[in-house]
Design a protein around this motif. Sequence first.
Motif, PDB file in Angstrom:
ATOM      1  N   GLY A  48       0.905  -1.124   0.010  1.00 51.32           N
ATOM      2  CA  GLY A  48       0.046   0.050  -0.001  1.00 51.32           C
ATOM      3  C   GLY A  48       0.873   1.331  -0.022  1.00 51.32           C
ATOM      4  O   GLY A  48       1.979   1.239  -0.098  1.00 51.32           O
ATOM      5  N   ILE A  49      -0.002   2.268   0.063  1.00 52.80           N
ATOM      6  CA  ILE A  49       0.844   3.685   0.147  1.00 52.80           C
ATOM      7  C   ILE A  49       1.452   3.993   1.201  1.00 52.80           C
ATOM      8  O   ILE A  49       1.475   3.480   2.515  1.00 52.80           O
ATOM      9  CB  ILE A  49      -0.265   4.805  -0.213  1.00 52.80           C
ATOM     10  N   ALA A  83      -5.513  -8.536   0.644  1.00 56.48           N
ATOM     11  CA  ALA A  83      -5.132  -7.747   1.923  1.00 56.48           C
ATOM     12  C   ALA A  83      -4.096  -6.519   1.292  1.00 56.48           C
ATOM     13  O   ALA A  83      -3.539  -6.832   0.552  1.00 56.48           O
ATOM     14  CB  ALA A  83      -4.339  -8.425   3.080  1.00 56.48           C
ATOM     15  N   MET A  84      -4.025  -5.378   2.098  1.00 56.70           N
ATOM     16  CA  MET A  84      -2.956  -4.225   1.762  1.00 56.70           C
ATOM     17  C   MET A  84      -2.614  -3.713   2.927  1.00 56.70           C
ATOM     18  O   MET A  84      -3.426  -3.637   3.888  1.00 56.70           O
ATOM     19  CB  MET A  84      -3.483  -3.377   0.828  1.00 56.70           C
ATOM     20  N   GLU A 238       7.505  -5.200   7.720  1.00 55.59           N
ATOM     21  CA  GLU A 238       6.193  -4.811   7.954  1.00 55.59           C
ATOM     22  C   GLU A 238       5.203  -5.661   7.020  1.00 55.59           C
ATOM     23  O   GLU A 238       4.334  -6.161   7.494  1.00 55.59           O
ATOM     24  CB  GLU A 238       6.095  -3.026   7.790  1.00 55.59           C
ATOM     25  N   CYS A 239       5.591  -5.610   5.864  1.00 54.12           N
ATOM     26  CA  CYS A 239       4.504  -6.234   4.767  1.00 54.12           C
ATOM     27  C   CYS A 239       4.736  -7.833   4.794  1.00 54.12           C
ATOM     28  O   CYS A 239       3.704  -8.159   4.878  1.00 54.12           O
ATOM     29  CB  CYS A 239       5.091  -5.674   3.326  1.00 54.12           C
ATOM     30  N   GLN A 268      10.920  -9.409   1.324  1.00 54.52           N
ATOM     31  CA  GLN A 268       9.796  -9.917   1.753  1.00 54.52           C
ATOM     32  C   GLN A 268       9.852 -11.420   1.733  1.00 54.52           C
ATOM     33  O   GLN A 268       9.507 -12.178   2.587  1.00 54.52           O
ATOM     34  CB  GLN A 268       8.573  -9.496   1.148  1.00 54.52           C
ATOM     35  N   GLY A 269      10.343 -11.791   0.477  1.00 54.10           N
ATOM     36  CA  GLY A 269      10.483 -13.195   0.449  1.00 54.10           C
ATOM     37  C   GLY A 269      11.375 -13.829   1.275  1.00 54.10           C
ATOM     38  O   GLY A 269      11.046 -14.909   1.748  1.00 54.10           O
ATOM     39  N   HIS A 270      12.449 -13.318   1.377  1.00 52.09           N
ATOM     40  CA  HIS A 270      13.616 -14.017   2.275  1.00 52.09           C
ATOM     41  C   HIS A 270      13.214 -13.891   3.763  1.00 52.09           C
ATOM     42  O   HIS A 270      13.574 -14.859   4.558  1.00 52.09           O
ATOM     43  CB  HIS A 270      14.868 -13.227   1.957  1.00 52.09           C
ATOM     44  N   HIS A 271      12.398 -12.855   4.236  1.00 52.02           N
ATOM     45  CA  HIS A 271      11.903 -12.813   5.583  1.00 52.02           C
ATOM     46  C   HIS A 271      10.906 -13.808   5.834  1.00 52.02           C
ATOM     47  O   HIS A 271      11.076 -14.446   6.824  1.00 52.02           O
ATOM     48  CB  HIS A 271      11.458 -11.210   5.810  1.00 52.02           C
ATOM     49  N   ALA A 272      10.110 -13.999   5.071  1.00 54.19           N
ATOM     50  CA  ALA A 272       9.174 -15.159   5.318  1.00 54.19           C
ATOM     51  C   ALA A 272       9.718 -16.306   5.212  1.00 54.19           C
ATOM     52  O   ALA A 272       9.209 -17.308   6.176  1.00 54.19           O
ATOM     53  CB  ALA A 272       7.992 -15.045   3.838  1.00 54.19           C
TER      54      ALA A 272
END
Length: 419
Positions: A48-49, A83-84, A238-239, A268-272
């Motif tokens: 999101g923004i 979700a956003m 956060e995301c 994001q991919g690595h954190h997950a």
Amino acid sequence: MKTWNRAAVPSLTAYGHSEGESPSLHDVRTDRRLTLPTGRAASMYTCGITPYDATHLGHAFTYLAFDTLTRVWLDAGIEVRTAMNSTDVDDPLLERAARDGEDWRALAERQQELFRGDMAALRILPPDSWVAVTERIGPIAHAVQRLLDSGDAYRLPAQDAPGEDVLFDTARKRRFAIGEGSRTDAARMLELTREFGGEPDRPGKRSPLDPVLWRAERPGEPAWDAPVGRGRPGWHVECTVIAMDELGSPFTVAAGGRDLRFPHQEMQGHHAVALGAPLFSEARLNAGMVGFRGEKMSKSLGNLVLVSRLLADGARPAALRLALLDHHWRDDWEWFETDLEAAEQRLDRWLAWSQTPDDDPSLAESIVPWLRVTLQDDLNTPAALQAVDAFILRAPADDGSLAAIDALLGIDLRSIQPR
């Protein structure tokens, strides 16, 4: 956090049509077409923004692209969950608030309210969950602690304040190499890390690419008490946490503008994966960038074209939507004022057709297969608009075709008044 009113989406089965099919989409992570979803349910997280200077046409183009995907999924009878986030605490927002002498919370809420109005005007379907970062400080801090405990993160003394920041260790060997998920080479990763404020030259970092997971409190900045220390979250984590909390993992699509490919979506991919997910998302989709006056539209350059300004100056929301749909969602393109005038003229033609009575039932034909074949092909909205242009020259308006233009393109010709 509250979203905005959801526009009704007609079901085309009510007009005697069977359900559509899942679309074929270009996946950034694999650089190939994927038919998504493979089952009867789909989930999508859209970045999101950061709520300041909302909503410019680059924002609108991105969210309209994934609104179109949601509509195609719904037409296929797929159960959709979306979700956003809203990055309502971040350096650019704090800097803007300080510059203007405004409380950062008030700035964020004012811009979020403007964003709600713009999205509702453009009939972009709201996410099922719109989550502010400040609503999830606890879960994000807990995730950062887990990454510390697993050895995927480390502490580094803050340079300009007491306390320690927590950074993600990108050099640690994992299931896939850094850059693989976004197909970004080493030189470009370093360049983008610097461009997005990742401080690649900071002393003590294990790798120049390591992003901040938790920022220790600095004077004058908002901060929260947490087991990892008093501070606030970093951008990427956060995301990651919001998406996994809302949709599980892996979910179907991680969506955002092309400027988020690295470092944001990559991290994001690595954190997950470091948090135990088998994969963050099945696919990554990136919308193209919108330019204006020869440069990418951005807050830093000050060349923003705001949705609210265009609407205040008399643009019809449906015409603005058509102007954006006239560009393929993955393409970079430049905005010209003539784009809007051409869209206004197209809308007038469509409206005149919609009010033409269907006097001869023998001429009855449906736009539905025309729209489906274009949109199932990587959301080819320019071809879909051309299909409507051609259709209105050969067939009278019928209820099913009007419903299809509403359901799949978000243009409700039955509720728009001619100029």
